[in-house]
Design a protein around this motif. Structure first.
Motif, PDB file in Angstrom:
ATOM      1  N   LYS A   7       0.820  -1.206   0.000  1.00  0.00           N
ATOM      2  CA  LYS A   7       0.000   0.000   0.000  1.00  0.00           C
ATOM      3  C   LYS A   7       0.864   1.270   0.000  1.00  0.00           C
ATOM      4  O   LYS A   7       1.998   1.270   0.471  1.00  0.00           O
ATOM      5  CB  LYS A   7      -0.921   0.027   1.223  1.00  0.00           C
ATOM      6  CG  LYS A   7      -1.973  -1.073   1.261  1.00  0.00           C
ATOM      7  CD  LYS A   7      -2.860  -0.910   2.489  1.00  0.00           C
ATOM      8  CE  LYS A   7      -3.970  -1.953   2.523  1.00  0.00           C
ATOM      9  NZ  LYS A   7      -3.473  -3.300   2.845  1.00  0.00           N
ATOM     10  N   VAL A   8       0.260   2.330  -0.504  1.00  0.00           N
ATOM     11  CA  VAL A   8       0.811   3.681  -0.397  1.00  0.00           C
ATOM     12  C   VAL A   8      -0.012   4.399   0.669  1.00  0.00           C
ATOM     13  O   VAL A   8      -1.222   4.559   0.531  1.00  0.00           O
ATOM     14  CB  VAL A   8       0.719   4.443  -1.726  1.00  0.00           C
ATOM     15  CG1 VAL A   8       1.291   5.862  -1.576  1.00  0.00           C
ATOM     16  CG2 VAL A   8       1.426   3.683  -2.834  1.00  0.00           C
ATOM     17  N   ILE A   9       0.646   4.826   1.741  1.00  0.00           N
ATOM     18  CA  ILE A   9      -0.039   5.504   2.847  1.00  0.00           C
ATOM     19  C   ILE A   9       0.264   7.000   2.757  1.00  0.00           C
ATOM     20  O   ILE A   9       1.437   7.397   2.767  1.00  0.00           O
ATOM     21  CB  ILE A   9       0.413   4.957   4.211  1.00  0.00           C
ATOM     22  CG1 ILE A   9       0.280   3.429   4.254  1.00  0.00           C
ATOM     23  CG2 ILE A   9      -0.384   5.610   5.333  1.00  0.00           C
ATOM     24  CD1 ILE A   9      -1.127   2.907   4.058  1.00  0.00           C
ATOM     25  N   SER A  51       4.948   2.340   0.858  1.00  0.00           N
ATOM     26  CA  SER A  51       5.393   3.728   0.736  1.00  0.00           C
ATOM     27  C   SER A  51       4.600   4.605   1.696  1.00  0.00           C
ATOM     28  O   SER A  51       3.386   4.424   1.844  1.00  0.00           O
ATOM     29  CB  SER A  51       5.175   4.254  -0.691  1.00  0.00           C
ATOM     30  OG  SER A  51       5.973   3.563  -1.613  1.00  0.00           O
ATOM     31  N   VAL A  52       5.285   5.538   2.329  1.00  0.00           N
ATOM     32  CA  VAL A  52       4.622   6.580   3.105  1.00  0.00           C
ATOM     33  C   VAL A  52       4.973   7.906   2.439  1.00  0.00           C
ATOM     34  O   VAL A  52       6.150   8.246   2.309  1.00  0.00           O
ATOM     35  CB  VAL A  52       5.072   6.580   4.580  1.00  0.00           C
ATOM     36  CG1 VAL A  52       4.423   7.746   5.328  1.00  0.00           C
ATOM     37  CG2 VAL A  52       4.706   5.258   5.240  1.00  0.00           C
ATOM     38  N   VAL A  53       3.957   8.623   2.025  1.00  0.00           N
ATOM     39  CA  VAL A  53       4.160   9.847   1.249  1.00  0.00           C
ATOM     40  C   VAL A  53       3.735  11.049   2.083  1.00  0.00           C
ATOM     41  O   VAL A  53       2.561  11.210   2.413  1.00  0.00           O
ATOM     42  CB  VAL A  53       3.358   9.812  -0.069  1.00  0.00           C
ATOM     43  CG1 VAL A  53       3.619  11.080  -0.878  1.00  0.00           C
ATOM     44  CG2 VAL A  53       3.727   8.574  -0.878  1.00  0.00           C
ATOM     45  N   MET A  54       4.702  11.899   2.451  1.00  0.00           N
ATOM     46  CA  MET A  54       4.421  13.114   3.211  1.00  0.00           C
ATOM     47  C   MET A  54       4.207  14.265   2.234  1.00  0.00           C
ATOM     48  O   MET A  54       5.103  14.593   1.456  1.00  0.00           O
ATOM     49  CB  MET A  54       5.578  13.435   4.151  1.00  0.00           C
ATOM     50  CG  MET A  54       5.780  12.403   5.248  1.00  0.00           C
ATOM     51  SD  MET A  54       4.354  12.320   6.355  1.00  0.00           S
ATOM     52  CE  MET A  54       4.954  11.173   7.590  1.00  0.00           C
ATOM     53  N   SER A  75       9.044  13.220  12.977  1.00  0.00           N
ATOM     54  CA  SER A  75       9.990  12.158  13.331  1.00  0.00           C
ATOM     55  C   SER A  75      10.287  11.270  12.133  1.00  0.00           C
ATOM     56  O   SER A  75      11.442  10.878  11.893  1.00  0.00           O
ATOM     57  CB  SER A  75       9.431  11.314  14.484  1.00  0.00           C
ATOM     58  OG  SER A  75       9.275  12.086  15.652  1.00  0.00           O
ATOM     59  N   LEU A  76       9.266  10.951  11.361  1.00  0.00           N
ATOM     60  CA  LEU A  76       9.452  10.070  10.208  1.00  0.00           C
ATOM     61  C   LEU A  76      10.306  10.729   9.130  1.00  0.00           C
ATOM     62  O   LEU A  76      11.209  10.091   8.581  1.00  0.00           O
ATOM     63  CB  LEU A  76       8.087   9.668   9.627  1.00  0.00           C
ATOM     64  CG  LEU A  76       7.250   8.728  10.500  1.00  0.00           C
ATOM     65  CD1 LEU A  76       5.859   8.543   9.921  1.00  0.00           C
ATOM     66  CD2 LEU A  76       7.934   7.374  10.656  1.00  0.00           C
ATOM     67  N   ILE A  77      10.059  12.012   8.833  1.00  0.00           N
ATOM     68  CA  ILE A  77      10.849  12.638   7.775  1.00  0.00           C
ATOM     69  C   ILE A  77      12.283  12.905   8.237  1.00  0.00           C
ATOM     70  O   ILE A  77      13.178  13.065   7.407  1.00  0.00           O
ATOM     71  CB  ILE A  77      10.204  13.940   7.252  1.00  0.00           C
ATOM     72  CG1 ILE A  77      10.154  15.022   8.328  1.00  0.00           C
ATOM     73  CG2 ILE A  77       8.830  13.679   6.685  1.00  0.00           C
ATOM     74  CD1 ILE A  77       9.663  16.363   7.806  1.00  0.00           C
ATOM     75  N   GLU A  78      12.499  12.922   9.558  1.00  0.00           N
ATOM     76  CA  GLU A  78      13.868  13.089  10.073  1.00  0.00           C
ATOM     77  C   GLU A  78      14.611  11.769  10.164  1.00  0.00           C
ATOM     78  O   GLU A  78      15.758  11.725  10.604  1.00  0.00           O
ATOM     79  CB  GLU A  78      13.814  13.783  11.441  1.00  0.00           C
ATOM     80  CG  GLU A  78      13.421  15.262  11.345  1.00  0.00           C
ATOM     81  CD  GLU A  78      13.317  15.947  12.693  1.00  0.00           C
ATOM     82  OE1 GLU A  78      13.317  15.227  13.727  1.00  0.00           O
ATOM     83  OE2 GLU A  78      13.245  17.184  12.727  1.00  0.00           O
ATOM     84  N   GLY A  79      13.948  10.672   9.764  1.00  0.00           N
ATOM     85  CA  GLY A  79      14.644   9.398   9.640  1.00  0.00           C
ATOM     86  C   GLY A  79      14.634   8.509  10.862  1.00  0.00           C
ATOM     87  O   GLY A  79      15.430   7.564  10.947  1.00  0.00           O
ATOM     88  N   LEU A 114      10.065   6.146   2.561  1.00  0.00           N
ATOM     89  CA  LEU A 114       9.459   7.459   2.811  1.00  0.00           C
ATOM     90  C   LEU A 114       9.708   8.393   1.631  1.00  0.00           C
ATOM     91  O   LEU A 114      10.835   8.510   1.150  1.00  0.00           O
ATOM     92  CB  LEU A 114      10.031   8.063   4.087  1.00  0.00           C
ATOM     93  CG  LEU A 114       9.285   9.279   4.620  1.00  0.00           C
ATOM     94  CD1 LEU A 114       7.985   8.855   5.277  1.00  0.00           C
ATOM     95  CD2 LEU A 114      10.149  10.039   5.613  1.00  0.00           C
ATOM     96  N   PHE A 115       8.651   9.047   1.195  1.00  0.00           N
ATOM     97  CA  PHE A 115       8.732  10.055   0.138  1.00  0.00           C
ATOM     98  C   PHE A 115       8.230  11.380   0.718  1.00  0.00           C
ATOM     99  O   PHE A 115       7.142  11.435   1.299  1.00  0.00           O
ATOM    100  CB  PHE A 115       7.863   9.675  -1.063  1.00  0.00           C
ATOM    101  CG  PHE A 115       8.325   8.446  -1.801  1.00  0.00           C
ATOM    102  CD1 PHE A 115       9.057   8.552  -2.972  1.00  0.00           C
ATOM    103  CD2 PHE A 115       8.016   7.181  -1.327  1.00  0.00           C
ATOM    104  CE1 PHE A 115       9.476   7.416  -3.657  1.00  0.00           C
ATOM    105  CE2 PHE A 115       8.422   6.033  -2.003  1.00  0.00           C
ATOM    106  CZ  PHE A 115       9.160   6.150  -3.172  1.00  0.00           C
ATOM    107  N   THR A 116       8.996  12.434   0.574  1.00  0.00           N
ATOM    108  CA  THR A 116       8.590  13.765   1.035  1.00  0.00           C
ATOM    109  C   THR A 116       8.396  14.648  -0.184  1.00  0.00           C
ATOM    110  O   THR A 116       9.339  14.894  -0.947  1.00  0.00           O
ATOM    111  CB  THR A 116       9.644  14.381   1.966  1.00  0.00           C
ATOM    112  OG1 THR A 116       9.860  13.499   3.069  1.00  0.00           O
ATOM    113  CG2 THR A 116       9.185  15.726   2.485  1.00  0.00           C
TER     114      THR A 116
END
Length: 540
Positions: free
Chosen positions: A242-244, A362-365, A377-381, A398-400
């Motif tokens: 899934k893409v979240i 995938s987690v898309v911010m 926290s997630l985008i900071e790794g 993770l995709f930003t």
């Protein structure tokens, strides 16, 4: 006219500005503080004014960090009118009901733990009934319409291009033709943004409060962002996962639907379920559909071709909790859009709990992540996070994607500022993390030569002076600190009054002021000596 910064000063959320003009008091926005426990605790602090004394509230747009404390304001005694545009009012109503539901649920959850520990129960910040009590107070205003609240205070909303119905606010002290003008940007959008029309330009003002959420960087282009989203979808589809996508219900969800509809129509992605797992986002999308007169040319082109900008065959709306749970019981590729956008509450936390640990997911911010939030926290790794009481390892990719932000980036902010023709405009940079606001302020001064400052929380600003009056002490601090802050505040007021006086101040008045200052200096010197003596004695 005095302006006190009660939110969004050296931080991103909690937008709230108190305007006092001698006749009445007004609020510009009244938003929730968001982004971790420390920031959210500010929502329960004292207001810094009596809500019953506020004559009116002007809302720049619907987002909860600009509107989310309105029910508490009403509960605490506010009885005036709340002015905003029609789209903002309709969106605010559903956002406040959703916020009230979250407040009640979080209080209930906290009280279950408190009872087991023998601790006092807590009350929700406000209830559903408190939210509904606000609705009769809303007063719709058209863009461009000048509203006179008193002989000495008028305002006008103009399109800020951020989300549906969003505005920057022009205010006048005195007559709009000749009075001193102060502008609050709220949140600014940018040219070419999806769905909404481009922001109007501002050419004249004496004082400007400007947002700086992305004042230190530029977004990727919309085309680059679409390619990044496409890459995330194809990656997870190839892995059968899934893409979240954590997304706020207003504007971001509709933008995602707009893009995904284009992807499917142009056969850029395989057919797969797309879940909008947010009753709030579903309601917001229905409001968007009813506000076609606010669309830009791109959204209207989809309508003119017989389509719906926010619908396609693969779309599934998940309204109930059972619908939401069923998503995580299904395997195979899918796209899940759920709130909230910072992952601090809502159904998105369940989807992250079930999918973060899965390779191939995938987690898309697609939006701003405040300090202290799970999204940040997630985008900071961070590789191990705690969600709903359970530790979850992060194996998802993770995709930003910054280009889908509804906020103007640094270049767009500077371009907008470049239309101002008054070289003596005074600029206050707000609505940004402190380091970002300070960096942006330096750039504004260097580029335009404008006097620019970054005010702090509870700073009181007199538009005739660039220097903020020192902040009052926070509630609960020692009385001496509050009294000292008040003394400094009065001293600054005296200085501003003397410096801005258009007539010579009588000599006897000057003499009396000097006598009082000398007397105060003597008393303070004596107090300092006593403090020093006590400190020395304590060290022996």
């Amino acid at each position: 006219m005095d302006i006190t910064c009660l939110g969004a000063a050296r931080c991103v959320t909690g937008s709230c500005f108190l305007v006092e003009n001698g006749e009445a008091k007004y609020l510009i926005d009244c938003g929730l503080f968001q982004g971790g426990k420390r920031m959210e605790a500010l929502n329960r602090n004292s207001w810094g004014f009596k809500p019953s004394e506020i004559s009116a509230v002007c809302l720049t747009h619907a987002h909860i960090d600009h509107t989310g404390r309105i029910p508490k304001l009403v509960k605490d005694g506010f009885q005036g009118k709340i002015y905003s545009t029609v789209p903002t009012i309709e969106l605010v109503k559903i956002l406040l009901l959703d916020s009230a539901h979250i407040q009640e649920m979080e209080a209930e959850w906290q009280n279950r733990k408190s009872k087991r520990r023998g601790e006092p129960v807590v009350q929700p910040l406000y209830s559903l009934e408190d939210a509904e009590a606000c609705f009769p107070m809303f007063q719709p205003v058209q863009w461009g319409e000048i509203v006179k609240l008193s002989p000495s205070f008028s305002f006008r909303f103009r399109n800020s291009g951020h989300i549906l119905g969003s505005s920057f606010l022009e205010t006048w002290e005195g007559d709009p033709e000749s009075g001193r003008k102060t502008v609050f940007t709220g949140d600014l959008g940018y040219k070419g943004q999806m769905i909404v029309k481009d922001p109007e330009i501002l050419t004249d003002t004496d004082t400007l409060f400007i947002e700086s959420t992305y004042g230190n960087r530029n977004h990727k282009s919309l085309q680059e962002s679409e390619q990044e989203l496409l890459k995330a979808i194809l990656y997870s589809h190839a892995h059968g996962e899934k893409v979240i996508i954590p997304a706020f219900a207003v504007e971001r969800t509709q933008e995602l639907l707009f893009i995904l509809g284009k992807f499917f129509r142009e056969k850029l992605i395989p057919s797969m379920p797309v879940y909008v797992d947010s009753p709030l986002a579903i309601s917001a999308t229905a409001i968007f559909r009813g506000m076609k007169q606010f669309y830009d040319e791109g959204a209207r082109a989809v309508l003119d071709s017989g389509g719906d900008p926010f619908d396609f065959e693969e779309l599934i709306l998940s309204r109930t909790a059972l619908d939401s749970m069923a998503i995580n019981e299904k395997t195979g590729p899918a796209i899940v859009i759920a709130g909230n956008g910072m992952c601090t509450a809502g159904r998105i936390r369940h989807h992250l709990k079930h999918n973060l640990w899965r390779p191939g997911c995938s987690v898309v911010m697609v939006g701003f992540q405040a300090e202290g939030s799970l999204g940040r926290s997630l985008i900071e790794g961070v590789r191990l996070v705690k969600i709903l009481g359970e530790r979850v390892i992060v194996r998802a990719k993770l995709f930003t994607i910054g280009g889908l932000s509804a906020h103007a980036d640094q270049t767009a902010l500077l371009d907008w500022l470049g239309n101002i023709t008054n070289p003596k405009v005074r600029v206050y940079v707000i609505h940004g993390e402190q380091s970002i606001s300070e960096e942006f302020a330096r750039i504004v001064t260097a580029k335009f030569g404008f006097e620019t400052r970054v005010p702090a929380m509870r700073d009181r600003i007199v538009p005739t002076s660039i220097n903020p009056i020192p902040a009052l002490a926070e509630p609960g601090e020692p009385a001496w600190r509050a009294n000292l802050a008040l003394l400094l505040r009065k001293a600054a007021e005296i200085r501003n009054a003397l410096e801005s006086s258009t007539r010579p101040v009588p000599q006897h008045v000057i003499q009396r002021i000097e006598e009082e200052l000398l007397s105060a200096e003597g008393h303070l010197g004596e107090a300092l000596q006593n403090i020093t003596k006590n400190s020395v004695a304590a060290m022996k």
